[in-house]
Design an enzyme around this catalytic site. Structure first.
Site, PDB file in Angstrom:
ATOM      1  N   HIS A  11      34.083  13.325  68.456  1.00  0.00           N
ATOM      2  CA  HIS A  11      32.769  12.741  68.706  1.00  0.00           C
ATOM      3  C   HIS A  11      32.943  11.266  69.050  1.00  0.00           C
ATOM      4  O   HIS A  11      33.899  10.617  68.624  1.00  0.00           O
ATOM      5  CB  HIS A  11      31.865  12.932  67.481  1.00  0.00           C
ATOM      6  CG  HIS A  11      31.436  14.356  67.304  1.00  0.00           C
ATOM      7  ND1 HIS A  11      30.156  14.792  67.550  1.00  0.00           N
ATOM      8  CD2 HIS A  11      32.134  15.459  66.931  1.00  0.00           C
ATOM      9  CE1 HIS A  11      30.086  16.090  67.330  1.00  0.00           C
ATOM     10  NE2 HIS A  11      31.274  16.519  66.950  1.00  0.00           N
ATOM     11  N   CYS A  16      26.390  16.803  64.583  1.00  0.00           N
ATOM     12  CA  CYS A  16      26.396  17.758  63.484  1.00  0.00           C
ATOM     13  C   CYS A  16      25.145  17.578  62.633  1.00  0.00           C
ATOM     14  O   CYS A  16      24.904  16.482  62.106  1.00  0.00           O
ATOM     15  CB  CYS A  16      27.639  17.567  62.616  1.00  0.00           C
ATOM     16  SG  CYS A  16      27.681  18.650  61.167  1.00  0.00           S
TER      17      CYS A  16
END
Length: 312
Positions: free
Chosen positions: A210, A241
């Site tokens: 990420h 997430c």
């Protein structure tokens, strides 16, 4: 066509799963339109959906419906994320046989994500691997919060490596390391990969990064330099997430492909085609995307259009 004279790596497109899980549910027809757009980019692997509780993640309530359409793209290898043996059974029953199973490196994230401890999650690896292998597929374990946890802080590399070793021992075909909240830097990337190489030599490894702090591509390059040739990415940089505070989007597929292609590494991905797919994605989700490359592409197109209008 792949240039066999150049080094090669695989980019798995995860936008339909990781990219959409924080969005309002997208209609099935729009997901199929996104698949049409992605399928022409040259990406050979796509994470299509997740067989998880629709109550926990409403974006994937249509997992079985979507799976019924995947035969339309026979040249692409599809996979799905599962969080339990029940999810794995749903997936293989839907003819999605390449499974990714998440094991969190910390109990705190595991409790938030799947309501079980890391140890309890590890005990299910063998069951899920057997289900995948019995259906003719593969089982990949993704170790979430592999470097840092939003609840517990820094994760020791030896601890993450031990989880990887045990997952392989239980039947996992490959391991991927998830930088769930986007904190890893190149030095810590290579440190973990070195430790894993010592305790689980020969295992195929991947990374799922990420870009929370803007260092995702640098860490991807460090992983490649350390021997990793499998990378997850999301077109437009979409994602995050829902069970990890502070997690933002993935590294962008088009930016990852651009970096490697310009460095002489073949990805098989057509960047212009991905940018076209990102434009479709932007219209589907209804908001701007984080990809710098896409923003530059849009700005360039606007400048060309403005010059054209001025000349008329």
């Amino acid at each position: 066509m792949t240039d066999t004279a150049r080094p090669h790596l695989e980019i798995r497109e995860v936008g339909l799963r990781d990219g959409l899980q924080l969005e309002d549910p997208v209609p099935l027809a729009a997901k199929l339109a996104l698949l049409d757009a992605i399928a022409v980019t040259g990406v050979r692997e796509i994470e299509a959906t997740s067989f998880v509780s629709p109550t926990a993640v409403p974006a994937f309530a249509d997992a079985e419906e979507l799976a019924a359409h995947l035969h339309r793209w026979p040249d692409i290898t599809f996979s799905a994320l599962v969080a339990s043996p029940n999810g794995a059974r749903r997936a293989v029953t839907s003819n999605v046989v390449n499974l990714e199973y998440v094991v969190s490196a910390t109990d705190a994230h595991s409790a938030a994500n799947v309501r079980r401890t890391t140890e309890e999650a590890l005990t299910a690896v063998s069951v899920i691997a057997d289900l995948a292998h019995g259906a003719g597929g593969t089982a990949e374990v993704i170790i979430a919060v592999a470097w840092d946890c939003p609840f517990s802080g820094r994760v020791d590399a030896d601890h993450t490596a031990e989880i990887a070793r045990r997952a392989v021992e239980a039947g996992a075909d490959r391991i991927s390391f998830g930088d769930t909240i986007g904190t890893v830097v190149p030095g810590r990337m290579t440190q973990l990969l070195d430790v894993v190489g010592a305790v689980a030599p020969g295992v195929e490894l991947g990374v799922h990064l990420h870009n929370t702090r803007g260092i995702g591509l640098a860490s991807a390059w460090a992983a490649y330099q350390a021997g990793v040739t499998r990378f997850d990415a999301s077109f437009g940089g979409l994602g995050g997430c829902p069970f990890a505070p502070g997690a933002t989007g993935n590294i962008a597929t088009e930016e990852l492909a651009y970096m490697f292609d310009e460095s002489g590494v073949d990805t098989g991905v057509g960047i212009d085609a991905v940018l076209d797919a990102v434009a479709v994605l932007r219209d589907v989700v209804g908001h701007d995307l984080s990809s710098n490359l896409f923003r530059a592409h849009v700005a360039g197109a606007e400048r060309v259009a403005a010059r054209g209008r001025a000349q008329r």
